[in-house]
Design a protein around this motif. Structure first.
Motif, mmCIF file in Angstrom:
data_model
loop_
_atom_site.group_PDB
_atom_site.id
_atom_site.type_symbol
_atom_site.label_atom_id
_atom_site.label_comp_id
_atom_site.label_asym_id
_atom_site.label_seq_id
_atom_site.Cartn_x
_atom_site.Cartn_y
_atom_site.Cartn_z
ATOM 1 N N LEU A 27 0.825 -1.217 0.000
ATOM 2 C CA LEU A 27 0.000 0.000 0.000
ATOM 3 C C LEU A 27 0.854 1.260 0.000
ATOM 4 C CD1 LEU A 27 -2.853 -0.954 2.500
ATOM 5 C CD2 LEU A 27 -3.074 -0.501 0.048
ATOM 6 N N ARG A 28 2.053 1.180 0.539
ATOM 7 C CA ARG A 28 2.914 2.365 0.604
ATOM 8 C C ARG A 28 3.302 2.868 -0.782
ATOM 9 N NH1 ARG A 28 6.540 1.199 5.821
ATOM 10 N NH2 ARG A 28 4.962 1.869 7.296
ATOM 11 N N ARG A 29 3.228 2.006 -1.788
ATOM 12 C CA ARG A 29 3.523 2.460 -3.153
ATOM 13 C C ARG A 29 2.484 3.448 -3.653
ATOM 14 N NH1 ARG A 29 4.300 -3.302 -5.728
ATOM 15 N NH2 ARG A 29 4.862 -4.146 -3.718
ATOM 16 N N TRP A 30 1.240 3.295 -3.187
ATOM 17 C CA TRP A 30 0.148 4.133 -3.670
ATOM 18 C C TRP A 30 -0.358 5.138 -2.638
ATOM 19 C CZ3 TRP A 30 -0.495 -1.317 -4.620
ATOM 20 C CH2 TRP A 30 -0.156 -1.679 -5.917
ATOM 21 N N VAL A 31 -0.087 4.872 -1.372
ATOM 22 C CA VAL A 31 -0.608 5.723 -0.299
ATOM 23 C C VAL A 31 0.566 6.335 0.456
ATOM 24 C CG1 VAL A 31 -2.100 5.812 1.722
ATOM 25 C CG2 VAL A 31 -2.591 4.162 -0.092
ATOM 26 N N PRO A 32 0.899 7.579 0.153
ATOM 27 C CA PRO A 32 2.049 8.191 0.821
ATOM 28 C C PRO A 32 1.727 8.573 2.262
ATOM 29 C CG PRO A 32 0.967 9.790 -0.573
ATOM 30 C CD PRO A 32 0.264 8.476 -0.799
ATOM 31 N N ALA A 33 2.756 8.628 3.070
ATOM 32 C CA ALA A 33 2.588 9.074 4.460
ATOM 33 C C ALA A 33 2.306 10.566 4.482
ATOM 34 C CB ALA A 33 3.852 8.758 5.248
ATOM 35 N N LEU A 34 1.569 10.993 5.473
ATOM 36 C CA LEU A 34 1.312 12.418 5.688
ATOM 37 C C LEU A 34 2.078 12.834 6.936
ATOM 38 C CD1 LEU A 34 -2.549 12.544 5.068
ATOM 39 C CD2 LEU A 34 -0.739 13.246 3.507
ATOM 40 N N GLY A 35 3.295 13.283 6.735
ATOM 41 C CA GLY A 35 4.156 13.603 7.882
ATOM 42 C C GLY A 35 4.485 12.331 8.639
ATOM 43 N N ARG A 36 4.172 12.325 9.935
ATOM 44 C CA ARG A 36 4.407 11.133 10.753
ATOM 45 C C ARG A 36 3.255 10.131 10.676
ATOM 46 N NH1 ARG A 36 5.669 13.740 16.308
ATOM 47 N NH2 ARG A 36 4.401 11.981 16.947
ATOM 48 N N LEU A 37 2.169 10.509 10.011
ATOM 49 C CA LEU A 37 1.007 9.629 9.915
ATOM 50 C C LEU A 37 1.219 8.601 8.810
ATOM 51 C CD1 LEU A 37 -1.914 9.026 10.856
ATOM 52 C CD2 LEU A 37 -2.670 10.561 9.047
ATOM 53 N N ASP A 38 1.302 7.347 9.204
ATOM 54 C CA ASP A 38 1.474 6.248 8.251
ATOM 55 C C ASP A 38 0.107 5.904 7.665
ATOM 56 O OD1 ASP A 38 2.326 4.050 6.811
ATOM 57 O OD2 ASP A 38 2.412 2.727 8.562
ATOM 58 N N THR A 39 -0.272 6.614 6.629
ATOM 59 C CA THR A 39 -1.596 6.434 6.048
ATOM 60 C C THR A 39 -1.782 5.044 5.436
ATOM 61 O OG1 THR A 39 -0.786 7.580 4.088
ATOM 62 C CG2 THR A 39 -2.080 8.871 5.638
ATOM 63 N N ALA A 40 -0.704 4.403 5.024
ATOM 64 C CA ALA A 40 -0.820 3.050 4.471
ATOM 65 C C ALA A 40 -1.338 2.084 5.538
ATOM 66 C CB ALA A 40 0.522 2.577 3.919
ATOM 67 N N SER A 41 -0.896 2.248 6.774
ATOM 68 C CA SER A 41 -1.392 1.392 7.862
ATOM 69 C C SER A 41 -2.867 1.662 8.131
ATOM 70 C CB SER A 41 -0.583 1.623 9.142
ATOM 71 O OG SER A 41 0.730 1.149 8.988
ATOM 72 N N LEU A 42 -3.248 2.921 8.090
ATOM 73 C CA LEU A 42 -4.651 3.279 8.313
ATOM 74 C C LEU A 42 -5.531 2.750 7.184
ATOM 75 C CD1 LEU A 42 -6.675 4.761 10.094
ATOM 76 C CD2 LEU A 42 -6.132 6.853 8.837
ATOM 77 N N VAL A 43 -5.091 2.934 5.955
ATOM 78 C CA VAL A 43 -5.844 2.419 4.806
ATOM 79 C C VAL A 43 -5.897 0.891 4.856
ATOM 80 C CG1 VAL A 43 -5.809 2.188 2.279
ATOM 81 C CG2 VAL A 43 -5.444 4.418 3.335
#
Length: 182
Positions: free
Chosen positions: A53-69
């Motif tokens: 998911l990290r390939r398509w969902v970039p982090a927002l600062g310290r927020l790991d959006t890939a983990s949330l998604v």
């Protein structure tokens, strides 16, 4: 009965994987290293989902959006399977909303478990490596409460206050979820 069994299995599997994603999110937010048994378990359970998911969902600062998604996708899959097993009745948009609420409910449940573990370990193993990790996960939530709730007879009641607040939040979220389902 068959649907109840499937629902239970889905809830356990989705809870484990999505919960690991949420704990991973919290650990990365607080910059807690994964070089401990709990961190390695969280990493092992969530890595196959989060890393692609990290390939398509970039982090927002310290927020790991890939983990949330990742957590949301797991809950979405769970709700879609249950929706299909129920005959696909009701709007699909409702399934999307319920999956978001499911992630929120799971986050409350995970935090409740971490706070309970923190309270128990603080009495039994306050110097263990696992307690140090759990303590760091809880500090962001306990610190504001500790500033407002004084020690009572030398006992810190912040964990108890947080657990009550989490139960209230769980009741509110559960009520919203039930309202949407009816």
């Amino acid at each position: 009965m068959f649907i109840q069994i499937i629902s239970l299995v889905l809830d356990v599997v989705a809870g484990l994987i999505a919960g690991a994603c949420l704990v991973r999110l919290a650990m990365q937010w607080q910059r807690i290293p994964f070089n401990n048994p709990i961190g390695q378990f969280i990493f092992a359970v969530s890595d196959r989902l989060v890393m692609p998911l990290r390939r398509w969902v970039p982090a927002l600062g310290r927020l790991d959006t890939a983990s949330l998604v990742g957590a949301w996708l797991v809950k979405l899959t769970q709700f879609i399977v249950l929706w299909l097993l129920g005959g696909g009745q009701g709007p699909l948009l409702l399934v999307l909303v319920l999956s978001v609420i499911g992630v929120l409910q799971l986050a409350i449940t995970c935090l409740t478990a971490v706070v309970l573990l923190h309270a128990v370990l603080s009495w039994m193993q306050p110097r263990s490596m696992n307690f140090m990790l759990i303590d760091r996960l809880c500090q962001a939530w306990l610190a504001p409460i500790r500033r407002t709730v004084p020690l009572v007879g030398g006992i810190d009641l912040s964990s108890l206050v947080l657990l009550v607040l989490l139960q209230i939040a769980s009741m509110v979220v559960g009520s919203i979820q039930m309202g949407l389902m009816h």
